[in-house]
Design a protein around this motif. Structure first.
Motif, PDB file in Angstrom:
ATOM      1  N   GLN A  58       0.680  -1.084  -0.529  1.00 49.71           N
ATOM      2  CA  GLN A  58      -0.003  -0.057   0.060  1.00 49.71           C
ATOM      3  C   GLN A  58       0.932   1.319   0.467  1.00 49.71           C
ATOM      4  OE1 GLN A  58      -2.287   0.384   4.039  1.00 49.71           O
ATOM      5  NE2 GLN A  58      -1.262  -1.196   4.191  1.00 49.71           N
TER       6      GLN A  58
ATOM      7  N   PRO B  49       2.671   3.382  -5.641  1.00 55.41           N
ATOM      8  CA  PRO B  49       2.389   3.680  -6.568  1.00 55.41           C
ATOM      9  C   PRO B  49       1.463   2.418  -7.414  1.00 55.41           C
ATOM     10  CG  PRO B  49       4.107   5.018  -6.975  1.00 55.41           C
ATOM     11  CD  PRO B  49       4.277   3.760  -6.051  1.00 55.41           C
ATOM     12  N   ALA B  50       0.437   2.574  -7.144  1.00 58.20           N
ATOM     13  CA  ALA B  50      -0.582   1.301  -7.928  1.00 58.20           C
ATOM     14  C   ALA B  50      -0.781   1.605  -9.894  1.00 58.20           C
ATOM     15  CB  ALA B  50      -1.985   1.224  -7.321  1.00 58.20           C
ATOM     16  N   GLN B  51      -0.387   1.765  -9.997  1.00 56.22           N
ATOM     17  CA  GLN B  51      -0.257   2.562 -11.493  1.00 56.22           C
ATOM     18  C   GLN B  51      -0.105   1.466 -11.809  1.00 56.22           C
ATOM     19  OE1 GLN B  51      -2.972   4.521 -12.890  1.00 56.22           O
ATOM     20  NE2 GLN B  51      -2.362   3.559 -15.206  1.00 56.22           N
TER      21      GLN B  51
ATOM     22  N   ARG C 284       0.555  -5.337 -10.970  1.00 50.64           N
ATOM     23  CA  ARG C 284      -0.800  -6.174 -10.616  1.00 50.64           C
ATOM     24  C   ARG C 284      -0.434  -7.227  -9.312  1.00 50.64           C
ATOM     25  NH1 ARG C 284      -4.608  -6.802 -14.002  1.00 50.64           N
ATOM     26  NH2 ARG C 284      -5.199  -8.951 -13.342  1.00 50.64           N
TER      27      ARG C 284
ATOM     28  N   PRO D  18      -5.624  -5.752 -10.464  1.00 47.57           N
ATOM     29  CA  PRO D  18      -4.832  -4.798 -10.402  1.00 47.57           C
ATOM     30  C   PRO D  18      -4.685  -3.540  -8.662  1.00 47.57           C
ATOM     31  CG  PRO D  18      -6.906  -3.716 -12.173  1.00 47.57           C
ATOM     32  CD  PRO D  18      -6.722  -5.481 -11.270  1.00 47.57           C
ATOM     33  N   LEU D  19      -3.681  -3.785  -8.635  1.00 49.70           N
ATOM     34  CA  LEU D  19      -3.504  -3.297  -7.244  1.00 49.70           C
ATOM     35  C   LEU D  19      -4.295  -1.796  -6.462  1.00 49.70           C
ATOM     36  CD1 LEU D  19      -1.434  -3.754  -4.357  1.00 49.70           C
ATOM     37  CD2 LEU D  19       0.678  -1.897  -5.536  1.00 49.70           C
ATOM     38  N   SER D  20      -5.029  -1.060  -7.351  1.00 40.11           N
ATOM     39  CA  SER D  20      -5.345  -0.248  -6.906  1.00 40.11           C
ATOM     40  C   SER D  20      -6.355  -0.742  -6.647  1.00 40.11           C
ATOM     41  CB  SER D  20      -5.997   0.662  -7.887  1.00 40.11           C
ATOM     42  OG  SER D  20      -6.460  -0.089  -8.681  1.00 40.11           O
ATOM     43  N   GLU D  21      -7.491  -1.875  -6.917  1.00 41.10           N
ATOM     44  CA  GLU D  21      -8.742  -2.769  -6.760  1.00 41.10           C
ATOM     45  C   GLU D  21      -8.475  -3.745  -5.978  1.00 41.10           C
ATOM     46  OE1 GLU D  21     -10.216  -4.051 -10.325  1.00 41.10           O
ATOM     47  OE2 GLU D  21     -10.134  -2.188 -11.479  1.00 41.10           O
TER      48      GLU D  21
ATOM     49  N   GLY E 173      -5.630  -4.608  -3.214  1.00 36.72           N
ATOM     50  CA  GLY E 173      -5.196  -4.105  -2.222  1.00 36.72           C
ATOM     51  C   GLY E 173      -5.814  -3.846  -1.191  1.00 36.72           C
ATOM     52  N   PRO E 174      -7.462  -2.690  -1.590  1.00 36.19           N
ATOM     53  CA  PRO E 174      -7.702  -2.943  -0.060  1.00 36.19           C
ATOM     54  C   PRO E 174      -8.479  -4.123   0.758  1.00 36.19           C
ATOM     55  CG  PRO E 174      -8.117  -0.991  -1.952  1.00 36.19           C
ATOM     56  CD  PRO E 174      -7.229  -1.868  -2.193  1.00 36.19           C
TER      57      PRO E 174
ATOM     58  N   ARG F  13       5.138  -5.295 -12.491  1.00 31.80           N
ATOM     59  CA  ARG F  13       4.842  -3.926 -13.219  1.00 31.80           C
ATOM     60  C   ARG F  13       4.588  -3.842 -14.139  1.00 31.80           C
ATOM     61  NH1 ARG F  13       8.995   0.273 -10.615  1.00 31.80           N
ATOM     62  NH2 ARG F  13      10.160  -0.893 -11.395  1.00 31.80           N
TER      63      ARG F  13
END
Length: 246
Positions: free
Chosen positions: A189, A192-194, A197, A215-218, A220-221, A245
């Motif tokens: 966390q 940078p998540a962009q 995966r 995707p890490l942004s989705e 991760g939480p 990446r």
């Protein structure tokens, strides 16, 4: 002379034991079963289940004993770990001296593989023992198998690191694929998540196995929430993850 065999046992599934590991257990005069406190009693139970499964009819003596705990509040992390390992070596020696005062073959079951992010070999080096290592299935192998993914991109390197290193130093240069071990704080966390995966797994190979990816942004939480829930439910958790990446 005491012969100590460090046996990789995979991630908790009795089917992960190799034939070589089973043969070594059957040849042992003593099997050490470390206890890590009431909240991690399941770990000792898993070891006993493996022995019950594979040592039917083999008279092997078991020695269960309490492990010292590392001082998690000590700011000198590496020093605290060294002192902790000193205490574990003394605990091993006490059990061996008690049960095999002259000579014999001792087996110690090690999660995953004794050569990968495990300190059993460093602890054994503190004692005057002949050491043999039997490799086991690693958490990395179990993670990639569970997600049915290759570890590396075609012809590309992979870096294995820890949550502490990822948190303190960020994404290492030179690799687009990372495997992160020993991460109790979800260090992903901090990245940078962009374009990243994640493939995550906990209790790999066991009945309570949990997987997530995306995707890490989705993802991760979700992983942070599911990890906390699983740890609260079981009192412990073993997990790792792979980051890639684009």
């Amino acid at each position: 002379m005491i012969q100590l065999t460090l046996i990789g046992i995979g991630t908790g599934n009795p089917d992960h034991l190799t034939l070589q590991a089973i043969a070594a257990l059957r040849d042992a005069d003593l099997v050490l079963i470390p206890l890590k406190g009431e909240d991690k009693a399941d770990l000792a139970g898993l070891r006993r289940a493996m022995l019950d499964r594979h040592l039917t009819g083999a008279p092997v003596r078991l020695a269960e004993f309490d492990l010292p705990r590392r001082d998690a509040d000590d700011p000198d992390y590496l020093g605290a770990v060294e002192r902790w390992h000193d205490g574990i070596a003394l605990a091993w020696q006490a059990q061996i001296s008690r049960h095999l005062p002259q000579s014999g073959r001792v087996a110690l079951l090690v999660w995953g593989d004794p050569s990968l992010y495990d300190s059993s070999l460093r602890i054994a080096a503190r004692l005057d023992l002949a050491v043999t290592v039997i490799p086991g299935i690693t958490a990395i192998q179990a993670l990639c198998a569970a997600h049915a993914i290759p570890l590396n991109d075609l012809g590309a390197p992979v870096q294995i690191t820890t949550g502490r290193m990822l948190r303190d130093h960020g994404w290492p240069a030179g690799a687009d694929t990372l495997v992160v071990m020993l991460d109790g704080g979800c260090a992903f966390q901090t990245l940078p998540a962009q374009g990243v995966r994640i493939w995550w797994g906990a209790f790999l190979g066991m009945e309570q196995q949990i997987l997530d990816h995306g995707p890490l942004s989705e993802a991760g939480p979700r992983i942070i929430r599911r990890r906390a829930e699983a740890r609260a439910a079981h009192g412990w958790i073993m997990d790792c993850y792979l980051l890639r990446r684009a």
